[in-house]
Design an enzyme around this catalytic site. Structure first.
Site, PDB file in Angstrom:
ATOM      1  N   THR A  12       0.826  -1.217   0.000  1.00  0.00           N
ATOM      2  CA  THR A  12       0.000   0.000   0.000  1.00  0.00           C
ATOM      3  C   THR A  12       0.857   1.262   0.000  1.00  0.00           C
ATOM      4  OG1 THR A  12      -1.547  -1.271   1.312  1.00  0.00           O
ATOM      5  CG2 THR A  12      -1.903   1.086   1.246  1.00  0.00           C
ATOM      6  N   VAL A  13       1.786   1.352   0.944  1.00  0.00           N
ATOM      7  CA  VAL A  13       2.569   2.588   1.077  1.00  0.00           C
ATOM      8  C   VAL A  13       3.644   2.665  -0.023  1.00  0.00           C
ATOM      9  CG1 VAL A  13       3.961   4.006   2.623  1.00  0.00           C
ATOM     10  CG2 VAL A  13       2.141   2.571   3.559  1.00  0.00           C
ATOM     11  N   LYS A 102       7.465   1.489  12.423  1.00  0.00           N
ATOM     12  CA  LYS A 102       7.491   1.842  13.861  1.00  0.00           C
ATOM     13  C   LYS A 102       7.930   0.675  14.725  1.00  0.00           C
ATOM     14  CE  LYS A 102       3.378   1.023  12.220  1.00  0.00           C
ATOM     15  NZ  LYS A 102       2.835   1.611  11.015  1.00  0.00           N
ATOM     16  N   GLU A 126       9.311   9.876   9.295  1.00  0.00           N
ATOM     17  CA  GLU A 126       8.073  10.651   9.458  1.00  0.00           C
ATOM     18  C   GLU A 126       6.824   9.791   9.318  1.00  0.00           C
ATOM     19  OE1 GLU A 126       7.879  14.297  10.130  1.00  0.00           O
ATOM     20  OE2 GLU A 126       6.066  13.251  10.745  1.00  0.00           O
ATOM     21  N   ILE A 133       0.473  12.708   8.957  1.00  0.00           N
ATOM     22  CA  ILE A 133       0.569  13.890   9.835  1.00  0.00           C
ATOM     23  C   ILE A 133       2.040  14.222  10.080  1.00  0.00           C
ATOM     24  CG2 ILE A 133      -0.004  14.867  12.087  1.00  0.00           C
ATOM     25  CD1 ILE A 133      -2.181  12.712  12.346  1.00  0.00           C
ATOM     26  N   GLY A 184     -12.285  -3.516   5.811  1.00  0.00           N
ATOM     27  CA  GLY A 184     -10.858  -3.307   5.568  1.00  0.00           C
ATOM     28  C   GLY A 184     -10.214  -2.315   6.519  1.00  0.00           C
ATOM     29  N   ASP A 198       0.662  -1.409  18.518  1.00  0.00           N
ATOM     30  CA  ASP A 198       1.055  -0.448  17.480  1.00  0.00           C
ATOM     31  C   ASP A 198       1.152   0.964  18.090  1.00  0.00           C
ATOM     32  OD1 ASP A 198       1.086   0.470  14.484  1.00  0.00           O
ATOM     33  OD2 ASP A 198      -0.591   1.578  15.363  1.00  0.00           O
ATOM     34  N   LYS A 202       4.515   3.507  18.588  1.00  0.00           N
ATOM     35  CA  LYS A 202       4.543   4.913  18.161  1.00  0.00           C
ATOM     36  C   LYS A 202       4.840   5.828  19.350  1.00  0.00           C
ATOM     37  CE  LYS A 202       1.369   3.961  14.355  1.00  0.00           C
ATOM     38  NZ  LYS A 202      -0.048   3.779  14.002  1.00  0.00           N
TER      39      LYS A 202
END
Ligand code: HSE
Length: 432
Positions: A12-13, A102, A126, A133, A184, A198, A202
């Site tokens: 995806t990224v 992360k 980032e 963000i 999803g 998660d 972070k």
């Protein structure tokens, strides 16, 4: 084209990142000087949503991190291994690294930054917190003049979506999770999200930046949202609160604080609080410092385009530095991890906070008095006690405390559990 990217991962990224780089028109002019040189994937057969020259795509990820032509390795495969080893090999080969990972940075940041500092390369991240963000660079640079006192974030979109839905429709956790999986918004294995892991990754990263010391991931106290029920959301609402999964870092003395609290847990927050209105898959991070006061970063915390936006901003950052100074001589201390020591973390028992607790009790005279006496004997001062309804013929009593020590509160609960009138304590939550 001057600067060559070795992209690890085309999910995806990775796809979002390749799409931005291959379509630079209307974006920052530096993007025109960046080329995706090689892309490492798991399977060559998968259909892709981005046009890349066939010869650029390979399953040999090791070859990418050692390719002499690659300037910047962009790690977007996620997970601990082989991501960690590939990042370390890229650094050893003198490559700058951009990552959204992360989990790796929270656990192996020490090893990775020590290696990067020795090799004279940047490792920018980032995209690892808050998706699109901008919050890492602001913490490293724009807010550096402040003594940071707290960082409080909604940094997991999946859990924020689930809690928002539970609040909107009055449904219980399991039902909303199943819907979120169909849509999803939650993964088939939702553990990392719903158990707060998660968010804890972070938080370790944000705290390290805000409080100027390294943070051990295992020092982050972590509770997820599985135990949050529709009944608690309903009571919280009646008492003027919304329930959110918060990641909280609070320091006693600001920068280089030696007493840092780190915790992830579902939290009752007053409806007027700035984080109370952050709904759905959105993320927000509220930073408080002196003399700034409060600043809040808000936006899409995940997704292809937003996360890729953060990845590419890191790439252009490095390209900007390489262009202005040629080969990096010494690293910019505003972009690297310069601290070596570890923050000292306050154990959760020493936390001072407000609590919410729900009790199911026999409806017999004096039960509220007994609860009050037990709390009082352990220095737990109560802000409110309400009995709103009955459930299965048991009285449902909800208590909100003033700020108390977690240790005292737990001791009071242990004693309360021995009271005959108290059948169960279905929920214990912290209040901001
Ligand atoms: N799984 C994360 C979330 C997105 O739900 O926010 C990536 O960090």
């Amino acid at each position: 084209v001057a600067f060559k990217i070795g992209l690890l991962g085309l999910g995806t990224v990775g796809t979002g990142t390749a799409q931005i780089i291959s379509n630079p028109s209307g974006r920052h002019p530096l993007l025109q000087e960046i080329e995706i040189h090689r892309v490492g994937v798991r399977s060559l057969d998968k259909p892709r949503n981005v046009q890349l020259p066939l010869e650029a795509i390979t399953t040999d990820l090791e070859a990418i991190v050692s390719d002499p032509e690659v300037d910047i390795v962009v790690e977007l495969i996620g997970g601990l291994e082989p991501a960690r080893s590939l990042i370390l090999k890229a650094i050893a080969n003198g490559k700058h690294v951009v990552t959204a990972n992360k989990a790796v940075i929270a656990r192996y940041g020490d090893e990775i930054y020590t290696a990067a500092n020795e090799a004279g390369v940047y490792v920018l991240l980032e995209a690892a917190v808050g998706g699109g963000i901008p919050v890492i660079k602001p913490l490293k640079q724009s807010l550096g003049a402040n003594r940071i006192s707290s960082i409080i974030g909604i940094v997991n979109g999946t859990t924020n979506y689930i809690l928002t839905q539970m609040t909107a429709v009055g449904a219980d956790f399991e039902d909303v999770l199943a819907d979120a999986q169909k849509l999803g918004y939650a993964e088939a294995d939702p553990t990392a999200d719903v158990d707060g892991l998660d968010a804890a990754d972070k938080l370790a990263i944000l705290a390290s930046l805000g409080f100027g010391g390294r943070v051990k991931r295992e020092d982050v106290y972590c509770e997820g949202i599985r135990q949050v029920s529709a009944a608690d959301i309903n009571y919280a609402d009646k008492l003027g609160f919304i329930i959110k999964l918060l990641a909280i870092a609070q320091g006693a003395k600001g920068y280089e604080s030696d007493r840092l609290q780190l915790r992830v847990h579902p939290t009752l927050i007053p409806k007027a609080h700035p984080l109370a209105s952050i709904n759905g898959v959105y993320n927000a991070i509220l930073v408080e410092g002196e003399p700034l006061g409060q600043v809040m970063f808000f936006g899409p915390g995940a997704g292809s385009g937003p996360t890729a936006s953060a990845v590419v901003s890191d790439i252009t950052n490095i390209v900007g530095i390489l262009k202005s100074s040629g080969k990096t001589q010494s690293l910019d201390p505003l972009l690297t991890c310069t601290h070596q020591h570890y923050c000292s973390i306050v154990p959760i028992e020493e936390l001072e906070t407000r609590f919410y607790a729900r009790f199911l009790c026999g409806d017999i005279p004096g039960v509220i008095g007994h609860l009050g006496t037990c709390f009082g004997q352990h220095q737990v001062s109560l802000e409110s006690v309400v009995q709103i309804g009955f459930q299965d013929k048991l009285a449902e009593i909800v208590v909100v405390t003033h700020d108390v020590s977690e240790g005292n509160f737990r001791q009071a609960l242990d004693e309360i559990r021995t009271l005959e009138a108290v059948k169960t304590i279905p929920s214990i939550l912290r209040v901001l």
